[in-house]
Design a protein around this motif. Structure first.
Motif, PDB file in Angstrom:
ATOM      1  N   VAL A 176      39.016  38.932  35.858  1.00  0.00           N
ATOM      2  CA  VAL A 176      39.120  38.541  34.448  1.00  0.00           C
ATOM      3  C   VAL A 176      38.883  37.045  34.242  1.00  0.00           C
ATOM      4  O   VAL A 176      38.746  36.585  33.102  1.00  0.00           O
ATOM      5  CB  VAL A 176      40.502  38.955  33.875  1.00  0.00           C
ATOM      6  N   LYS A 187      36.268  35.813  31.699  1.00  0.00           N
ATOM      7  CA  LYS A 187      36.705  36.038  30.323  1.00  0.00           C
ATOM      8  C   LYS A 187      37.712  34.980  29.893  1.00  0.00           C
ATOM      9  O   LYS A 187      37.684  34.497  28.758  1.00  0.00           O
ATOM     10  CB  LYS A 187      37.337  37.433  30.175  1.00  0.00           C
ATOM     11  N   TRP A 219      37.293  32.614  26.714  1.00  0.00           N
ATOM     12  CA  TRP A 219      38.298  32.558  25.638  1.00  0.00           C
ATOM     13  C   TRP A 219      38.763  31.119  25.426  1.00  0.00           C
ATOM     14  O   TRP A 219      38.846  30.647  24.299  1.00  0.00           O
ATOM     15  CB  TRP A 219      39.502  33.442  25.985  1.00  0.00           C
ATOM     16  N   GLU A 235      41.625  41.303  20.824  1.00  0.00           N
ATOM     17  CA  GLU A 235      41.565  41.523  22.276  1.00  0.00           C
ATOM     18  C   GLU A 235      42.711  42.427  22.751  1.00  0.00           C
ATOM     19  O   GLU A 235      42.509  43.290  23.613  1.00  0.00           O
ATOM     20  CB  GLU A 235      41.604  40.188  23.012  1.00  0.00           C
ATOM     21  N   GLY A 269      44.464  36.851  29.634  1.00  0.00           N
ATOM     22  CA  GLY A 269      44.048  37.306  30.959  1.00  0.00           C
ATOM     23  C   GLY A 269      45.117  38.147  31.623  1.00  0.00           C
ATOM     24  O   GLY A 269      44.830  39.208  32.207  1.00  0.00           O
ATOM     25  N   THR A 278      45.270  41.531  30.102  1.00  0.00           N
ATOM     26  CA  THR A 278      44.179  42.360  30.618  1.00  0.00           C
ATOM     27  C   THR A 278      44.537  42.949  31.979  1.00  0.00           C
ATOM     28  O   THR A 278      44.332  44.147  32.238  1.00  0.00           O
ATOM     29  CB  THR A 278      42.885  41.531  30.726  1.00  0.00           C
TER      30      THR A 278
END
Length: 412
Positions: free
Chosen positions: A16, A19, A23, A47, A126, A129
């Motif tokens: 992750v 990402k 972000w 998200e 993160g 996720t």
């Protein structure tokens, strides 16, 4: 049901990371001041919903709360990130540097993520996720708190942790423990904290003086506000440095703004000064307030002016629960092996994370983000227009969040 393995968490954090960087850069380029974090909140909610996480919006004005229920019942742990930026003109030269301007307390100001809240949001997204991908293996519930106005709401408004708590951020489900991570200029990947008092309490200082306006060429016909301001600053510095024992308990009194007048040849009627007070005990706080009130009033009287000082937006000392502080060290070692310090120095910065930790046991941790090619002696600190961090440390921050949540929920 076994908790997810460390290797699985590490692999997910690594996956992750791109990402998280994206972000962070997006939020950094589009910063928003306290109680104005509309775009940031919308991004977070989008998200979290995409991950299948239950979302509550508009908490504490612009705050977002996400609830991830694991595959097995258990305790409830909260992870918190702050979202707001500062009225600072960015000078980093980054390709994603902020060019944003906004209104703050009636003035148009530049806006920058000069305290790393952009990274806090990105790292917690993160972690969300990572944890959403392990939902069935989680023994309990994880609450993700994305909070506005940590730096304080505009004068006259409510906001921050206090309003988030009032709006139920720690309820439904009832949170058992809370953890937070704050990035700073420390060595990269280092995680440091201390049990009990860690960050100082803070109060916003507002000094107002009403004098008598006169021509700049005839100061004797009015009240010289510049002299009043100078005397108040000297007295304030003298209180902090000479009247209290800083060895017993550190304290800071800072006057940061002086506003008076519009022309070079008019001595104005009104003076307003603002600053901040930092203390580590209730007794020291009360003592400094009393000394400031006595000193400011006396200086005004001496000049024939009316001078008053008010203390608002109080943040309590950020207190790390001793038992939780002792327990969390082993968990943090998994996130950054050999780089955990559980006896960090006191921090004169303040954090309204302290308000969550007054309600439930909590631990607040610092993550070092200094770029390796920047010397420790000259690294720009939080609130500097040059503040920047090594994006590689985001992976450590994501792992710290994820491990703290998983290990807390799995512990007996």
């Amino acid at each position: 049901m076994a908790a997810p393995s460390a290797a699985k968490v590490e692999a997910a954090a690594k996956a992750v990371q791109p990402k998280v960087v994206a972000w962070r850069r997006d939020i950094h380029e589009n910063p928003e001041l306290g109680n104005q974090e509309v775009r940031t909140a919308a991004l977070i909610a989008k998200e979290l919903k995409a991950l299948g996480i239950e979302v509550r919006e508009g908490v504490g004005k612009t705050g977002v709360v996400g609830v991830l229920k694991g595959g097995k019942p258990g305790k409830v742990v909260a992870l918190r990130a702050d979202m707001d930026a500062l009225p600072v003109e960015e000078k980093t030269g980054l390709p994603f540097a902020s060019k944003v301007k906004a209104t703050w307390e009636g003035r148009t100001v530049p806006v920058m993520h000069a305290c790393g809240h952009d990274t806090h949001v990105a790292m917690l997204l993160g972690a969300a996720t990572v944890l959403a991908g392990m939902k069935q293996d989680i023994q309990g519930t994880v609450v993700f708190i994305f909070q506005p106005a940590e730096e304080g709401p505009p004068a006259g408004e409510e906001g921050g942790a206090k309003l988030m708590i009032r709006d139920g951020a720690l309820d439904n489900p009832k949170v058992d423990a809370v953890f937070g991570v704050h990035i700073g200029p420390g060595d990269p990947h280092e995680l440091n904290y201390r049990p009990e008092g860690f960050y100082a309490s803070s109060d916003r200082i507002t000094i107002t003086v009403k004098g008598r306006q006169t021509h700049g060429a005839r100061p004797w016909a009015g009240i010289d506000m510049a002299s009043v301001a100078a005397d108040i600053i000297q007295a304030t510095n003298q209180i902090a440095a000479r009247q209290v024992d800083v060895g017993v308990s550190p304290s800071v009194l800072t006057i940061a703004t002086i506003n008076m007048g519009f022309r070079q040849n008019i001595i104005p009627e009104d003076l307003k000064m603002e600053g901040t007070m930092r203390t580590f005990s209730k007794e020291r706080r009360e003592d400094l307030i009393a000394r400031m009130q006595k000193s400011v009033t006396a200086i005004g009287d001496r000049y024939g002016a009316k001078a008053e000082v008010a203390f608002t937006q109080p943040y309590p000392v950020t207190y790390n629960d001793p038992a939780l502080s002792k327990w969390v060290k082993g968990t943090l070692e998994k996130a950054s092996p050999g780089k955990v310090d559980d006896n960090a120095a006191l921090v004169t910065g303040a954090e309204d994370f302290s308000m969550y930790a007054e309600k439930v046991p909590g631990v607040f941790i610092q993550l070092g983000g200094r770029k390796a090619d920047v010397p420790r002696e000259t690294v720009p600190v939080n609130h500097s227009p040059y503040f920047d961090v090594d994006e590689a440390v985001f992976e450590t921050g994501v792992k710290a969040h994820a491990f703290m949540a998983l290990d807390y929920l799995a512990k007996k």
